[in-house]
Scaffold this active site. Sequence first.
Site, short mmCIF file in Angstrom:
data_model
loop_
_atom_site.label_atom_id
_atom_site.label_comp_id
_atom_site.label_asym_id
_atom_site.label_seq_id
_atom_site.Cartn_x
_atom_site.Cartn_y
_atom_site.Cartn_z
N CYS A 242 8.50 35.25 -6.85
CA CYS A 242 9.40 34.98 -7.96
C CYS A 242 8.61 34.71 -9.24
CB CYS A 242 10.31 33.80 -7.63
SG CYS A 242 11.62 33.53 -8.84
N CYS B 105 15.23 28.79 -2.56
CA CYS B 105 16.48 28.61 -3.30
C CYS B 105 17.65 29.38 -2.71
CB CYS B 105 16.28 29.00 -4.76
SG CYS B 105 15.93 30.76 -5.06
#
Length: 358
Positions: free
Chosen positions: A103, A199
């Site tokens: 990410c 997440c």
Amino acid sequence: MKNTALIAMSGGVDSSVAACLLLEQGYDCLGVTMRLYRNGDIGRSQFHTCCSQRDIEDAAEVAFDLDIPFEVLDYTEEFQTQIIGKFIRTYEEGGTPNPCIDCNRYMKFEHLLEYAAQKEIEYVATGHYARVEQENGRFLLKKGRDASKDQSYVLYMLTQKQLAHVRFPLGELTKEQVRRIAEKKGFVNAHKRDSQDICFVPEGDYGSFMEEYTGRKLVPGDFLNEEGSVVGRHRGAVCYTLGQRKGLGLAMGEPVYVCAKNMAENTVTVGGESALFYSHLIADELNWIPFDILPEEMRVSVCTRYHAKEQRASARLLEDGRLRLDFDAPQRAMTPGQSVVLYAGELVLGGGTIREVL
């Protein structure tokens, strides 16, 4: 002329204080939160962790308090392709992915630096605990001063071009100091806990997440001992990682750990802890920071997982361009798919993705 900075605001206390500090240093700031997924995308109508709607609201409130403009950028499509897709592929190929590093690499720094350039903003700033310094014409990445919060491991992939336009305002601070600043400013997230989970994976159950996300059911298979005999049944080889002990559901009279997986046969081999130790690894997808390429065999300190204790090793490049590390002492549960990062003291030399352990 004032310096300009795009602040990546996650909704947490760290990025909020980073924005506050840059304002105090005289920067013109734009707060930005990246929307990376919606709950429906991950099969949950009510689910909260980092990057959620609640985080966007917290970031917006802090931006309002600081009186800086604020935008939400939607990268949900790219996140599904580049992060979630790779996460699933890596597990299906037998590895253990590191989506937070991916990410940072493919979403936060790549996309935000592109957006900043479009807006003619000079820097992108985040709440990471790390430092960037310039020396002899090169940008160097160094550990954060707070050893307990240092995040240089997840930033090893930053390039010279990116480091030239990145700011880490918290690099010289401790977490305690950051909390005190947030309390003094009255930020809504001053006491917000740090996110611990991936997440997009509710409660860390990535097996169930993969089933719901892909629509493909896990296929049960055999647990094998080190001699190849069947000792039990598992829910699907993708659900296990090297070194895992908990959740195996095996009663073998002594502790056993996952020590190998065969994805083609859908088998998981378990054994004693001694089967987890290896003295060498091979890595690729390399990035170097103080130099363009590892110049020669070097003595280095190495982390093979986030916040692991550094270990001494010799590093050299193979003829095919991959990195080989030979450790002074055998290392436990080094896992293909994870990142390996090389240090010289507080300086990050670079790193790559573990492919083989030997």
